[in-house]
Design a protein around this motif. Structure first.
Motif, PDB file in Angstrom:
ATOM      1  N   LEU A 102     117.727  34.949 -48.481  1.00  0.00           N
ATOM      2  CA  LEU A 102     116.916  35.024 -47.269  1.00  0.00           C
ATOM      3  C   LEU A 102     115.585  35.711 -47.538  1.00  0.00           C
ATOM      4  CD1 LEU A 102     116.572  34.700 -44.197  1.00  0.00           C
ATOM      5  CD2 LEU A 102     117.820  36.866 -43.942  1.00  0.00           C
ATOM      6  N   GLN A 103     114.515  35.069 -47.116  1.00  0.00           N
ATOM      7  CA  GLN A 103     113.183  35.650 -47.210  1.00  0.00           C
ATOM      8  C   GLN A 103     112.723  36.023 -45.801  1.00  0.00           C
ATOM      9  OE1 GLN A 103     110.371  33.278 -49.478  1.00  0.00           O
ATOM     10  NE2 GLN A 103     112.064  32.294 -50.555  1.00  0.00           N
ATOM     11  N   ILE A 104     112.373  37.297 -45.610  1.00  0.00           N
ATOM     12  CA  ILE A 104     111.858  37.780 -44.328  1.00  0.00           C
ATOM     13  C   ILE A 104     110.434  38.254 -44.564  1.00  0.00           C
ATOM     14  CG2 ILE A 104     112.107  39.447 -42.456  1.00  0.00           C
ATOM     15  CD1 ILE A 104     115.098  39.597 -43.127  1.00  0.00           C
ATOM     16  N   SER A 105     109.516  37.775 -43.739  1.00  0.00           N
ATOM     17  CA  SER A 105     108.120  38.188 -43.879  1.00  0.00           C
ATOM     18  C   SER A 105     107.546  38.565 -42.517  1.00  0.00           C
ATOM     19  CB  SER A 105     107.277  37.075 -44.512  1.00  0.00           C
ATOM     20  OG  SER A 105     107.263  35.936 -43.672  1.00  0.00           O
ATOM     21  N   VAL A 106     106.537  39.433 -42.559  1.00  0.00           N
ATOM     22  CA  VAL A 106     105.822  39.853 -41.356  1.00  0.00           C
ATOM     23  C   VAL A 106     104.334  39.738 -41.639  1.00  0.00           C
ATOM     24  CG1 VAL A 106     105.300  41.769 -39.796  1.00  0.00           C
ATOM     25  CG2 VAL A 106     107.645  41.439 -40.622  1.00  0.00           C
ATOM     26  N   GLU A 107     103.622  39.136 -40.726  1.00  0.00           N
ATOM     27  CA  GLU A 107     102.168  39.009 -40.827  1.00  0.00           C
ATOM     28  C   GLU A 107     101.551  39.551 -39.547  1.00  0.00           C
ATOM     29  OE1 GLU A 107      98.813  35.484 -41.379  1.00  0.00           O
ATOM     30  OE2 GLU A 107     100.843  34.957 -40.772  1.00  0.00           O
ATOM     31  N   ILE A 108     100.572  40.407 -39.688  1.00  0.00           N
ATOM     32  CA  ILE A 108      99.824  40.916 -38.539  1.00  0.00           C
ATOM     33  C   ILE A 108      98.481  40.193 -38.514  1.00  0.00           C
ATOM     34  CG2 ILE A 108      98.833  42.948 -37.403  1.00  0.00           C
ATOM     35  CD1 ILE A 108     101.814  43.290 -37.742  1.00  0.00           C
ATOM     36  N   VAL A 109      98.160  39.590 -37.375  1.00  0.00           N
ATOM     37  CA  VAL A 109      96.886  38.887 -37.242  1.00  0.00           C
ATOM     38  C   VAL A 109      96.104  39.482 -36.077  1.00  0.00           C
ATOM     39  CG1 VAL A 109      97.688  36.739 -38.295  1.00  0.00           C
ATOM     40  CG2 VAL A 109      97.913  37.046 -35.851  1.00  0.00           C
ATOM     41  N   ASP A 110      94.807  39.578 -36.269  1.00  0.00           N
ATOM     42  CA  ASP A 110      93.929  40.103 -35.231  1.00  0.00           C
ATOM     43  C   ASP A 110      93.473  38.986 -34.302  1.00  0.00           C
ATOM     44  OD1 ASP A 110      93.854  42.795 -35.992  1.00  0.00           O
ATOM     45  OD2 ASP A 110      92.212  42.464 -37.395  1.00  0.00           O
ATOM     46  N   ILE A 111      93.488  39.296 -33.020  1.00  0.00           N
ATOM     47  CA  ILE A 111      92.882  38.430 -32.015  1.00  0.00           C
ATOM     48  C   ILE A 111      91.567  39.092 -31.624  1.00  0.00           C
ATOM     49  CG2 ILE A 111      93.052  37.552 -29.662  1.00  0.00           C
ATOM     50  CD1 ILE A 111      96.059  37.421 -30.032  1.00  0.00           C
ATOM     51  N   ASP A 112      90.506  38.324 -31.630  1.00  0.00           N
ATOM     52  CA  ASP A 112      89.200  38.868 -31.305  1.00  0.00           C
ATOM     53  C   ASP A 112      89.217  39.445 -29.890  1.00  0.00           C
ATOM     54  OD1 ASP A 112      86.347  39.306 -31.745  1.00  0.00           O
ATOM     55  OD2 ASP A 112      86.092  37.727 -30.235  1.00  0.00           O
ATOM     56  N   ARG A 113      89.012  40.737 -29.801  1.00  0.00           N
ATOM     57  CA  ARG A 113      89.072  41.460 -28.533  1.00  0.00           C
ATOM     58  C   ARG A 113      88.027  40.933 -27.537  1.00  0.00           C
ATOM     59  NH1 ARG A 113      91.370  46.412 -27.256  1.00  0.00           N
ATOM     60  NH2 ARG A 113      92.042  46.646 -29.418  1.00  0.00           N
ATOM     61  N   ASP A 114      86.845  40.580 -28.034  1.00  0.00           N
ATOM     62  CA  ASP A 114      85.772  40.149 -27.147  1.00  0.00           C
ATOM     63  C   ASP A 114      86.023  38.789 -26.504  1.00  0.00           C
ATOM     64  OD1 ASP A 114      84.360  42.500 -27.637  1.00  0.00           O
ATOM     65  OD2 ASP A 114      83.250  41.614 -29.313  1.00  0.00           O
ATOM     66  N   SER A 115      86.815  37.944 -27.145  1.00  0.00           N
ATOM     67  CA  SER A 115      87.030  36.610 -26.595  1.00  0.00           C
ATOM     68  C   SER A 115      88.414  36.437 -25.965  1.00  0.00           C
ATOM     69  CB  SER A 115      86.835  35.547 -27.688  1.00  0.00           C
ATOM     70  OG  SER A 115      87.822  35.702 -28.705  1.00  0.00           O
ATOM     71  N   TYR A 116      89.222  37.484 -25.934  1.00  0.00           N
ATOM     72  CA  TYR A 116      90.562  37.401 -25.353  1.00  0.00           C
ATOM     73  C   TYR A 116      90.472  37.611 -23.845  1.00  0.00           C
ATOM     74  CZ  TYR A 116      95.518  38.291 -24.510  1.00  0.00           C
ATOM     75  OH  TYR A 116      96.804  38.242 -24.042  1.00  0.00           O
ATOM     76  N   ALA A 117      91.156  36.762 -23.095  1.00  0.00           N
ATOM     77  CA  ALA A 117      91.197  36.877 -21.647  1.00  0.00           C
ATOM     78  C   ALA A 117      92.647  36.860 -21.186  1.00  0.00           C
ATOM     79  CB  ALA A 117      90.411  35.735 -21.002  1.00  0.00           C
ATOM     80  N   LYS A 118      92.941  37.604 -20.116  1.00  0.00           N
ATOM     81  CA  LYS A 118      94.315  37.710 -19.621  1.00  0.00           C
ATOM     82  C   LYS A 118      94.254  37.993 -18.123  1.00  0.00           C
ATOM     83  CE  LYS A 118      98.293  40.778 -20.268  1.00  0.00           C
ATOM     84  NZ  LYS A 118      98.832  41.879 -21.102  1.00  0.00           N
ATOM     85  N   THR A 119      95.241  37.463 -17.400  1.00  0.00           N
ATOM     86  CA  THR A 119      95.347  37.737 -15.980  1.00  0.00           C
ATOM     87  C   THR A 119      96.808  37.951 -15.622  1.00  0.00           C
ATOM     88  OG1 THR A 119      94.692  37.004 -13.775  1.00  0.00           O
ATOM     89  CG2 THR A 119      95.521  35.307 -15.266  1.00  0.00           C
ATOM     90  N   PHE A 120      97.061  38.591 -14.501  1.00  0.00           N
ATOM     91  CA  PHE A 120      98.415  38.793 -13.983  1.00  0.00           C
ATOM     92  C   PHE A 120      98.521  38.123 -12.623  1.00  0.00           C
ATOM     93  CE2 PHE A 120      97.853  42.478 -16.737  1.00  0.00           C
ATOM     94  CZ  PHE A 120      99.058  42.527 -17.399  1.00  0.00           C
ATOM     95  N   THR A 121      99.665  37.548 -12.342  1.00  0.00           N
ATOM     96  CA  THR A 121      99.954  37.061 -11.000  1.00  0.00           C
ATOM     97  C   THR A 121     101.340  37.530 -10.602  1.00  0.00           C
ATOM     98  OG1 THR A 121     100.849  34.974 -11.809  1.00  0.00           O
ATOM     99  CG2 THR A 121      98.500  35.008 -11.242  1.00  0.00           C
ATOM    100  N   VAL A 122     101.565  37.679  -9.336  1.00  0.00           N
ATOM    101  CA  VAL A 122     102.868  38.116  -8.826  1.00  0.00           C
ATOM    102  C   VAL A 122     103.344  37.120  -7.809  1.00  0.00           C
ATOM    103  CG1 VAL A 122     104.123  39.959  -7.670  1.00  0.00           C
ATOM    104  CG2 VAL A 122     102.221  40.502  -9.190  1.00  0.00           C
TER     105      VAL A 122
END
Length: 118
Positions: free
Chosen positions: A98-118
């Protein structure tokens, strides 16, 4: 943020269930880098895989953690190691190489958008 995506071969002895994902979310929360409600995880199993060139029983689990940019290399390495350790303790190979790997990738903070709805 963060988004944890796990891709794995379906021949693992341990199923990736919501309970396993929540355990990984707890490990990520324990790093102190993320807010509890912001941690999102999902898993995708693959039936059709080839690892190497032989018919040896092999499996893989590849975790990709996408986080907002701005953290140091040391922090990313520490988070990757926490995740790798958690995965290693949760996943059983059961006769597979078994091969287990972890990769951390950056998301550009300036172009990331997020919203919440309830």
């Amino acid at each position: 943020m963060p988004h944890l995506t796990i891709e794995y071969s379906s021949n693992l002895a341990t199923a990736i269930t919501p309970a396993v994902l929540r355990t990984l979310n707890h490990a990520l929360l324990g790093t102190g880098q993320f807010e509890e409600a912001d941690i999102k995880s999902r898993a995708l199993a693959f039936d059709c895989v080839a690892i190497g060139t032989t018919d040896s029983p092999r499996g893989f689990l590849a975790a990709r953690l996408a986080i907002l940019s701005g953290r140091s290399s040391e922090i990313k390495r520490d988070v990757a190691n926490v995740l790798l350790e958690a995965l290693g303790s949760l996943i059983t190979a059961s006769g597979l190489e078994l091969q287990i790997s972890v990769e951390i990738v950056d998301i550009d903070r300036d172009s990331y958008a997020k919203t919440f709805t309830v």
